[in-house]
Scaffold this motif. Structure first.
Motif, PDB file in Angstrom:
ATOM      1  N   ALA A  24      65.374 -47.994 -57.625  1.00  0.00           N
ATOM      2  CA  ALA A  24      66.110 -49.215 -57.275  1.00  0.00           C
ATOM      3  C   ALA A  24      67.326 -48.879 -56.418  1.00  0.00           C
ATOM      4  O   ALA A  24      67.648 -49.589 -55.457  1.00  0.00           O
ATOM      5  CB  ALA A  24      66.537 -49.954 -58.545  1.00  0.00           C
ATOM      6  N   ARG A  63      73.836 -48.729 -64.573  1.00  0.00           N
ATOM      7  CA  ARG A  63      73.264 -49.474 -63.446  1.00  0.00           C
ATOM      8  C   ARG A  63      74.293 -50.165 -62.568  1.00  0.00           C
ATOM      9  O   ARG A  63      74.342 -49.916 -61.368  1.00  0.00           O
ATOM     10  CB  ARG A  63      72.213 -50.489 -63.911  1.00  0.00           C
ATOM     11  CG  ARG A  63      71.495 -51.126 -62.727  1.00  0.00           C
ATOM     12  CD  ARG A  63      70.360 -52.014 -63.185  1.00  0.00           C
ATOM     13  NE  ARG A  63      69.834 -52.756 -62.075  1.00  0.00           N
ATOM     14  CZ  ARG A  63      68.668 -52.517 -61.472  1.00  0.00           C
ATOM     15  NH1 ARG A  63      67.893 -51.569 -61.903  1.00  0.00           N
ATOM     16  NH2 ARG A  63      68.286 -53.242 -60.450  1.00  0.00           N
ATOM     17  N   ARG A 115      65.335 -43.484 -64.262  1.00  0.00           N
ATOM     18  CA  ARG A 115      64.926 -44.877 -64.383  1.00  0.00           C
ATOM     19  C   ARG A 115      65.464 -45.729 -63.225  1.00  0.00           C
ATOM     20  O   ARG A 115      64.799 -46.639 -62.762  1.00  0.00           O
ATOM     21  CB  ARG A 115      65.393 -45.440 -65.723  1.00  0.00           C
ATOM     22  CG  ARG A 115      64.877 -46.853 -65.980  1.00  0.00           C
ATOM     23  CD  ARG A 115      65.343 -47.416 -67.309  1.00  0.00           C
ATOM     24  NE  ARG A 115      66.782 -47.602 -67.272  1.00  0.00           N
ATOM     25  CZ  ARG A 115      67.622 -47.272 -68.243  1.00  0.00           C
ATOM     26  NH1 ARG A 115      67.174 -46.728 -69.343  1.00  0.00           N
ATOM     27  NH2 ARG A 115      68.911 -47.484 -68.124  1.00  0.00           N
ATOM     28  N   GLU A 116      66.661 -45.430 -62.746  1.00  0.00           N
ATOM     29  CA  GLU A 116      67.308 -46.283 -61.751  1.00  0.00           C
ATOM     30  C   GLU A 116      67.247 -45.764 -60.316  1.00  0.00           C
ATOM     31  O   GLU A 116      67.590 -46.495 -59.393  1.00  0.00           O
ATOM     32  CB  GLU A 116      68.783 -46.486 -62.136  1.00  0.00           C
ATOM     33  CG  GLU A 116      68.994 -47.154 -63.456  1.00  0.00           C
ATOM     34  CD  GLU A 116      68.414 -48.560 -63.543  1.00  0.00           C
ATOM     35  OE1 GLU A 116      68.175 -49.011 -64.660  1.00  0.00           O
ATOM     36  OE2 GLU A 116      68.194 -49.197 -62.485  1.00  0.00           O
ATOM     37  N   HIS A 147      68.550 -41.986 -67.515  1.00  0.00           N
ATOM     38  CA  HIS A 147      69.101 -43.136 -66.788  1.00  0.00           C
ATOM     39  C   HIS A 147      68.927 -42.979 -65.282  1.00  0.00           C
ATOM     40  O   HIS A 147      68.525 -43.920 -64.589  1.00  0.00           O
ATOM     41  CB  HIS A 147      70.578 -43.327 -67.111  1.00  0.00           C
ATOM     42  CG  HIS A 147      70.846 -43.884 -68.463  1.00  0.00           C
ATOM     43  ND1 HIS A 147      70.298 -45.051 -68.933  1.00  0.00           N
ATOM     44  CD2 HIS A 147      71.636 -43.421 -69.465  1.00  0.00           C
ATOM     45  CE1 HIS A 147      70.715 -45.286 -70.155  1.00  0.00           C
ATOM     46  NE2 HIS A 147      71.536 -44.306 -70.509  1.00  0.00           N
ATOM     47  N   SER A 202      67.810 -56.765 -54.902  1.00  0.00           N
ATOM     48  CA  SER A 202      68.017 -56.052 -56.161  1.00  0.00           C
ATOM     49  C   SER A 202      68.071 -56.967 -57.371  1.00  0.00           C
ATOM     50  O   SER A 202      68.078 -56.498 -58.499  1.00  0.00           O
ATOM     51  CB  SER A 202      69.309 -55.227 -56.091  1.00  0.00           C
ATOM     52  OG  SER A 202      69.200 -54.258 -55.073  1.00  0.00           O
TER      53      SER A 202
END
Length: 148
Positions: free
Chosen positions: A16, A47, A12-13, A9, A113
């Protein structure tokens, strides 16, 4: 959540998250990286949780509260240590510096975002109406500052 799932996780984030914090910190990569690391040290859901942590870390960070009156004033605060000279969106980040932190956060969450108003309200722990007002005020100020 297992350690491996958590790491997946985070990986992946993280880009961003760093982009979000870079915008909030008006292009100051060092501050954005420090805030991202602080945010990633906490545990929980992901997220929106992660962005909520990053948002709260930003609000608690003194550098995030520097507000300038105009673009020229913001430029005087920028040095090679706080923004890359050739940074593509430097004028936008300088203009964001003129916004109060809550307006700046709503603008970056919505436009940079891709969060919707309901999600922004959850992240910033405010009402949807407050987010709409922050977006409206922030857009108006940015249009004037950037001469759009």
């Amino acid at each position: 959540m297992t350690r491996e799932v958590f790491i997946t996780h985070v990986e992946r984030e993280q880009e961003a998250l760093r982009s979000f914090l870079l915008a909030l910190c008006c292009g100051n990569k060092s501050n954005a990286d420090d805030l991202a690391q602080d945010a990633l040290e906490d545990k929980g859901r992901f997220r929106s949780w992660l962005f909520k942590i990053a948002y709260n870390t930003f609000l608690n960070h003194k550098a995030g509260h520097i507000i300038t009156e105009n673009l020229d004033d913001a430029r005087t605060l920028v040095s090679p240590k706080t923004a890359e000279d050739v940074f593509e969106h430097q004028d936008l980040y300088l203009a964001l510096r003129t916004l109060p932190p809550k307006e700046r956060s709503s603008i970056t969450l919505y436009y940079l975002s891709g969060y919707n108003i309901k999600e922004i309200a959850e992240i910033t722990e405010t009402s949807e109406d407050a987010v709409k007002k922050q977006l409206s005020r922030g857009r108006d100020k940015l249009k004037e500052i950037l001469k759009i």
